[in-house]
Design an enzyme around this catalytic site. Structure first.
Site, PDB file in Angstrom:
ATOM      1  N   SER A  95      -1.880 -20.293  12.039  1.00 21.71           N
ATOM      2  CA  SER A  95      -2.883 -19.136  11.336  1.00 21.71           C
ATOM      3  C   SER A  95      -2.849 -19.560  10.134  1.00 21.71           C
ATOM      4  CB  SER A  95      -2.093 -17.668  11.557  1.00 21.71           C
ATOM      5  OG  SER A  95      -2.681 -16.884  10.681  1.00 21.71           O
TER       6      SER A  95
ATOM      7  N   TYR B  73       5.322 -11.635  10.431  1.00 16.79           N
ATOM      8  CA  TYR B  73       4.072 -12.530  11.312  1.00 16.79           C
ATOM      9  C   TYR B  73       3.860 -13.909  10.172  1.00 16.79           C
ATOM     10  CZ  TYR B  73      -0.445 -13.810  13.144  1.00 16.79           C
ATOM     11  OH  TYR B  73      -1.302 -14.482  13.691  1.00 16.79           O
TER      12      TYR B  73
END
Length: 705
Positions: free
Chosen positions: A582, A595
């Site tokens: 990501s 996250y």
């Protein structure tokens, strides 16, 4: 209404109502007959055999009635035949070719002349079998490869047995490669034996016919039924089948366990020239043969029917391994198998050198297609799953033929020179050269986690579109089942399997890999895509949130990589691991502690694996998406609300917000991530590892350097 006949050894699939609905359309009836014949593998194998009909049609040039032969075109399969797969030729012109035919040395040239006989310019290219049908006067003709008939055709005393069994109603033509001359021989056989109902081709197959589609169909079934019944009556009369049992089979769990351990090593050897897909079967017919006393005598003989031979090669490789040995040591297993493959390649090279002609094509892949392991099963390897599966089916046909021939006489295979002349036939070479160029991922096996939807599904679709077979995995069984149905419909049953799998569960991962090895033989591309997201402030984050994120994203990537690396190493042909990470692995943002930290750990784990696995030609690369909203689970469970809250906007404004903050002002789609993954595995970046590819529309804060 025609009488409905029943059979014991074949299926009568003729539906009178269906046939009536086709009226007097002889071409439609030909297709119907062909499809139901091809639906029974006891009657003919995939791609094998040929069917035809002759009909009167109006010549578009003269307006006169002419007789046209419609016949399965080159490379077709009667079980799936459609009108577009038929060749349509002027029958009179085909007969006129006899005037220019100068003998068997001109066979290949005659094939080019078939094009001058084409009636329907939109029809399929004519096959080499065209004259075999043209010179027989019957309206409907079947040329089939039923195991029961070939067993008689391949028997040492096949001609005499045929004469006695059918009391002279079936003719006999000795083995000869298909072509114009064989067509003339079929006509001569009929002229010498008026009133016969069919012709047996030595070592090859069966010709039967009728004045109507139904009469032809029933005639074919009648002849095959009698052949099969005759074989059944004779099994055991000469002694035990295949000389009796020499080895016992392992139980099913044992067979599958051995197959799982062998598959990647075998695949590595068979992929020395190009990547191959594997297939495994432990069918009872296979076990009866490979466990027998006659295996060592019969296996080197190879097959008799040309179609069987072309799919399975000159002979199989038999593994003389001790089944009690521990196959867990892949290095030791490789050392044991290497001399067997070296010997097979030497045998194949000697066969080529002994049989080649001055104009023969260059030697092809010297690895076996069929590998037999007594007590365990049959392995086959080919350019794609369908070809590997069909090769195994063809070898089972060959086993059936050997079993029948041995029961009534003695099995005879094609002489090696005849076999070579078929395998390296210039017409076959021309057919191979006309085949489409392999796609970039042909022969590759991709394993994608979290592929029931969103990014994972898009990656999986891209892989299959580019020629790979795919293993879909997901923890969401409903999404996974829907994805599999969609892929099967779009790409075919041989292109995909699905396995429910939680990346946090080591046992489920191992079970999924066992399914993969049994289905395809190995793995080439691993995509760690499974993920979830939790967007909370540091104060709101719970330990359970933190643990879940790290378990799925980091531990999941670790466990899947750890489990797949041994398979990649055993194959010895390198491979690719792509980790979907990501932008958040590089960019600090609000409400993202858990996250973002997990994504950072994923990224660094990728670098570490790249450094460790490089010597094994295993490339590890990273794709960093951002804001992929379409069909993604990541936006469920409050993540969208959390991100909208962090940016002070409404949820529905997120797509535009994410696009506007990028340098390119683009919305990122799952297909964009799939294309990035393909860029790593498609061949152009084969010397690239340890890289990060951002697919985020251009977020300057996420630049790696």
């Amino acid at each position: 209404m025609e009488e409905v006949k029943t059979y014991k050894y074949v299926n009568n699939l003729w539906d009178e109502q269906k046939a009536k609905s086709l009226g007097e359309d002889e071409i439609a009836l030909l297709l119907y007959r062909s499809n139901i014949l091809g639906a029974d593998l006891r009657i003919t194998n995939y791609g094998g055999g040929n069917t035809s009909c002759k009909v009167n049609m109006v010549d578009p040039l003269t307006g006169e009635d002419v007789e046209v032969m419609w016949i399965k075109g080159s490379g077709g399969d009667i079980g799936t035949l459609k009108k577009s797969g038929l060749a349509a030729l002027y029958l009179e012109r085909l007969h006129n070719l006899e005037r220019v035919y100068k003998g068997i040395q001109q066979e290949d040239e005659m094939v080019e002349l078939f094009n001058h006989c084409i009636f329907d310019l939109a029809s399929k290219a004519p096959s080499i079998d065209t004259p075999l049908h043209a010179f027989l006067p019957f309206k409907h003709i079947d040329h089939l490869h039923p195991d029961a008939a070939i067993a008689i055709a391949a028997a040492k005393d096949g001609k005499e047995i045929t004469q006695q069994l059918f009391e002279g109603t079936i003719g006999w033509v000795d083995w000869q490669r298909p072509g114009f001359d064989l067509g003339l021989q079929l006509r001569a056989c009929l002229e010498e034996n008026p009133g016969i109902r069919g012709i047996m081709l030595g070592s090859h197959g069966l010709f039967t016919w009728g004045d109507t589609a139904y009469a032809c169909y029933v005639n074919s079934l009648d002849v095959i039924e009698r052949c099969a019944a005759y074989l059944e009556q004779n099994y055991g009369k000469k002694g035990p089948v295949f000389g009796g049992q020499k080895n016992d089979s392992l139980d099913q769990a044992g067979r599958e366990s051995q197959a799982v351990k062998l598959m990647p090593v075998l695949r590595g050897f068979c992929s020395s020239e190009r990547h191959m897909i594997g297939h495994f079967t432990d069918d009872v017919r296979v076990l009866e043969f490979i466990n027998s006393n006659d295996l060592e005598r019969l296996a080197p003989l190879g097959t008799s029917c040309p179609d069987h031979f072309l799919r399975t090669k000159i002979q199989p490789l038999v593994l003389n391994l001790d089944r009690s040995e521990n196959l867990d040591d892949s290095a030791a297993l490789t050392a044991k198998l290497e001399p067997l493959f070296t010997a097979y390649r030497a045998m194949y090279t000697a066969y080529y050198e002994q049989c080649k002609h001055a104009d023969s094509p260059a030697i092809r892949d010297q690895n076996p297609v069929i590998v037999l392991y007594p007590g365990v099963g049959l392995f086959s390897f080919a350019k794609d799953k369908q070809t590997a599966r069909v090769a195994a089916e063809f070898y089972m046909n060959a086993i059936n033929v050997m079993k029948g021939a041995e029961a009534i006489s003695a099995y005879t295979a094609l002489p090696r020179q005849e076999a070579f002349d078929i395998e390296y036939w210039l017409l076959e070479e021309a057919k191979l050269q006309r085949m489409p160029k392999p796609k970039a991922l042909s022969g590759k096996i991709a394993f994608v986690t979290g592929s029931g939807g969103g990014i994972g599904k898009a990656i999986a679709r891209k892989m299959v579109q580019e020629g790979a077979v795919i293993v879909l995995t997901d923890v969401n069984t409903e999404r996974l089942a829907g994805c599999e149905l969609e892929f099967v419909s779009e790409f075919g049953r041989d292109s995909v399997i699905s396995v429910a799998m939680d990346v946090k569960d080591e046992q489920q991962i191992l079970q999924a890999l066992q399914r993969t090895l049994l289905a395809f033989g190995g793995i080439d591309i691993v995509v760690n895509n499974a993920g979830l997201s939790i967007s909370k402030s540091i104060e709101e984050h719970s330990q359970a949130d933190w643990d879940l994120l790290f378990d799925v994203l980091v531990k999941g990537q670790f466990l899947v990589t750890q489990a797949t690396v041994p398979i990649l190493k055993q194959q010895g042909v390198g491979g690719d691991i792509i980790n979907i990470v990501s932008k958040n692995a590089l960019v600090s943002g609000p409400n993202n502690a858990g996250y973002g930290s997990a994504k950072g750990a994923q990224l660094h784990l990728s670098r570490l694996c790249a450094a460790e696995l490089g010597p094994f030609k295993i490339r590890v690369n990273v794709v960093n998406p951002d804001a992929v909203i379409s069909d993604s689970n990541i936006w469920a469970g409050g993540w969208a609300e959390g991100r909208a809250k962090a940016y002070g906007i409404r949820v529905e404004e997120l797509p535009a917000y994410y696009a506007k903050r990028t340098l390119l002002n683009e919305v990122i789609l799952p297909e964009d991530i799939a294309n990035a993954c393909f860029s790593f595995v498609g061949g152009l970046l084969s010397k690239s590892t340890g890289n990060v590819l951002n697919v985020d529309g251009g977020v300057a804060m996420a630049f790696v350097r």
